[in-house]
Scaffold this motif. Structure first.
Motif, short mmCIF file in Angstrom:
data_model
loop_
_atom_site.label_atom_id
_atom_site.label_comp_id
_atom_site.label_asym_id
_atom_site.label_seq_id
_atom_site.Cartn_x
_atom_site.Cartn_y
_atom_site.Cartn_z
N PRO A 105 16.38 -129.66 -55.47
CA PRO A 105 15.20 -129.16 -56.21
C PRO A 105 14.37 -128.19 -55.40
CG PRO A 105 14.83 -131.39 -55.43
CD PRO A 105 16.27 -131.09 -55.16
N GLY A 106 14.55 -128.16 -54.09
CA GLY A 106 13.85 -127.19 -53.28
C GLY A 106 14.46 -125.80 -53.35
N VAL A 107 15.63 -125.70 -54.00
CA VAL A 107 16.30 -124.40 -54.18
C VAL A 107 16.27 -123.99 -55.65
CG1 VAL A 107 18.44 -123.09 -53.86
CG2 VAL A 107 17.79 -124.88 -52.21
N GLY A 166 18.13 -126.75 -64.06
CA GLY A 166 19.57 -126.69 -64.25
C GLY A 166 19.95 -127.02 -65.67
N ALA A 167 20.81 -126.21 -66.28
CA ALA A 167 21.22 -126.40 -67.67
C ALA A 167 22.73 -126.62 -67.73
CB ALA A 167 20.84 -125.19 -68.53
N SER A 218 13.85 -129.61 -63.56
CA SER A 218 14.00 -129.68 -65.01
C SER A 218 15.47 -129.54 -65.37
CB SER A 218 13.20 -128.56 -65.69
OG SER A 218 11.81 -128.72 -65.48
N LEU A 219 15.92 -130.39 -66.30
CA LEU A 219 17.32 -130.39 -66.72
C LEU A 219 17.41 -130.15 -68.22
CD1 LEU A 219 18.55 -133.60 -64.82
CD2 LEU A 219 18.55 -131.23 -63.99
N LEU A 220 18.49 -129.47 -68.61
CA LEU A 220 18.81 -129.27 -70.02
C LEU A 220 20.26 -129.65 -70.23
CD1 LEU A 220 18.17 -128.01 -72.90
CD2 LEU A 220 19.14 -125.89 -71.98
N PRO A 244 9.13 -137.27 -61.59
CA PRO A 244 8.76 -136.04 -62.29
C PRO A 244 9.94 -135.23 -62.83
CG PRO A 244 8.73 -135.63 -59.96
CD PRO A 244 9.10 -137.08 -60.12
N THR A 245 11.18 -135.77 -62.81
CA THR A 245 12.29 -135.06 -63.42
C THR A 245 12.05 -134.94 -64.92
OG1 THR A 245 13.78 -136.05 -61.77
CG2 THR A 245 14.79 -134.99 -63.68
#
Length: 374
Positions: free
Chosen positions: A260-262, A266-267, A310-312, A338-339
């Motif tokens: 998450p630091g990069v 992601g979807a 954040s994920l999709l 917090p995801t």
């Protein structure tokens, strides 16, 4: 003639038609008894069916981009793989542009009007993985008023085996990104399009394989470093996202969760949620349960601290085998603040390019809304 060429497809169709016509014409002569007549009928039927199957297979391959060449089809791919470079460097840097072209059907010959696609070769500084990629630069990248601006980046991954050209011509990522930005639905973004298969023909599932390709490290460290060294793009995690279909979708979710630091988002289009083990992957973990668990998104979400990413995910109620797993994954992640997780669920749609083309505009718009630029 190439596997995906019009000539090969036309030849297969012509052969199928001629053999069908020949079967109809010769059938009365071969209808009598006798070994030669029976063998003739069998030969004609087999030849006709093989020609029809070949034509259908070639048409499907052109549509969905399963194999890019005869070598790819027969498992003799000898293109870019894992390169160990013991020299001090050749002066080209980690990313080298080898060709430029216009965005298909973008309108306007100048990059300031329709953007540009650059074919590049990337060599990872730490992993020494070398792979080709296609980079889409939006028109704003070339316009004087944006000369001091950095742009957000979306890394776009194919499935397995996949081809980068399919991301351009079949899934139409650059054209879609251009249209979305022109309509004001998405901010201009740089797209870095490539295969997750960085050591063909092996499917590494974006894993750091012990003693083998360090694929995850390439996408998490080397790829951003190479792009940052060459293009005017954002440096912080809020500027980077990753999206992919099928295997690329699994990789996108995993890399966003792990790093998450990069990557801020992601979807996964039609993703799965754990790395398979089959002849294409070989032994990915060499008995290391820690690595195996890390690649299992179910285990990872349940047993590690929630990450600010954040994920999709996408699926279809009818036509996709991952539908139930996707609903379960949404339920698992949505309580892991917090995801954040979002979804696109179609009524019908298979595991194919047509379905992903229906999902890509919304997925890119979602991704662009979670990335920042300065």
């Amino acid at each position: 003639m190439g596997l995906t060429s019009n000539g090969v497809l036309a030849l297969a169709v012509v052969c199928g038609v001629l053999l069908f016509a020949g079967t109809v014409w010769l059938w009365p002569r071969l209808s009598r008894r006798g070994g030669r007549a029976v063998l003739g009928r069998i030969g004609l039927l087999l030849a006709t069916q093989l020609a029809v199957f070949a034509a259908v297979g070639l048409a499907a391959n052109r549509s969905f981009g399963f194999y890019a060449s005869w070598a790819d089809l027969f498992g003799r791919e000898t293109g870019q793989g894992v390169v160990v470079d013991h020299s001090a460097g050749d002066g080209d840097g980690p990313l080298r542009v080898v060709d430029v072209r216009r965005v298909p059907q973008a309108g306007g010959a100048r990059p300031e009007d329709g953007g540009q696609i650059q074919s590049v070769r990337i060599v990872g500084r730490t992993t020494r993985i070398a792979t080709p990629a296609e980079v889409y630069l939006p028109p704003e990248y070339f316009q004087p008023r944006y000369r001091t601006r950095t742009f957000p980046v979306a890394v776009v991954l194919t499935g397995y085996p996949g081809t980068t050209e399919a991301l351009v011509s079949k899934l139409r990522y650059p054209r879609t990104a251009l249209d979305l930005a022109r309509s004001g639905r998405m901010q201009p973004m740089v797209l870095v399009m490539l295969r997750p298969t960085v050591a063909p023909p092996r499917d590494t599932e974006c894993v750091d394989v012990p003693g083998g390709p360090r694929t995850e490290s390439f996408f998490a460290e080397d790829l951003p470093e190479a792009v940052l060294a060459h293009y005017r793009v954002g440096r912080d995690a809020g500027s980077w996202g990753i999206v992919g279909n099928s295997t690329g979708g699994y990789c996108a979710l995993k890399i966003a969760l792990h790093h998450p630091g990069v990557y801020a988002a992601g979807a996964g289009l039609s993703p799965y949620y754990d790395a398979p083990s089959d002849p294409t992957t070989g032994d990915l973990f060499h008995g290391d349960d820690g690595l195996r668990n890390r690649a299992d998104l179910w285990w990872y979400v349940k047993n590690t601290p929630a990450r600010a990413t954040s994920l999709l995910v996408t699926s279809s109620k009818s036509g996709e085998t991952n539908y139930k797993d996707t609903l379960k994954f949404i339920e698992l992640v949505k309580d892991k603040k917090p995801t954040r997780i979002s979804s696109i669920i179609l009524e019908r749609g298979g595991h194919n390019f047509n379905t992903w083309r229906r999902e890509i505009p919304a997925a890119l718009e979602w991704l662009g809304g979670r990335l920042s630029a300065r």
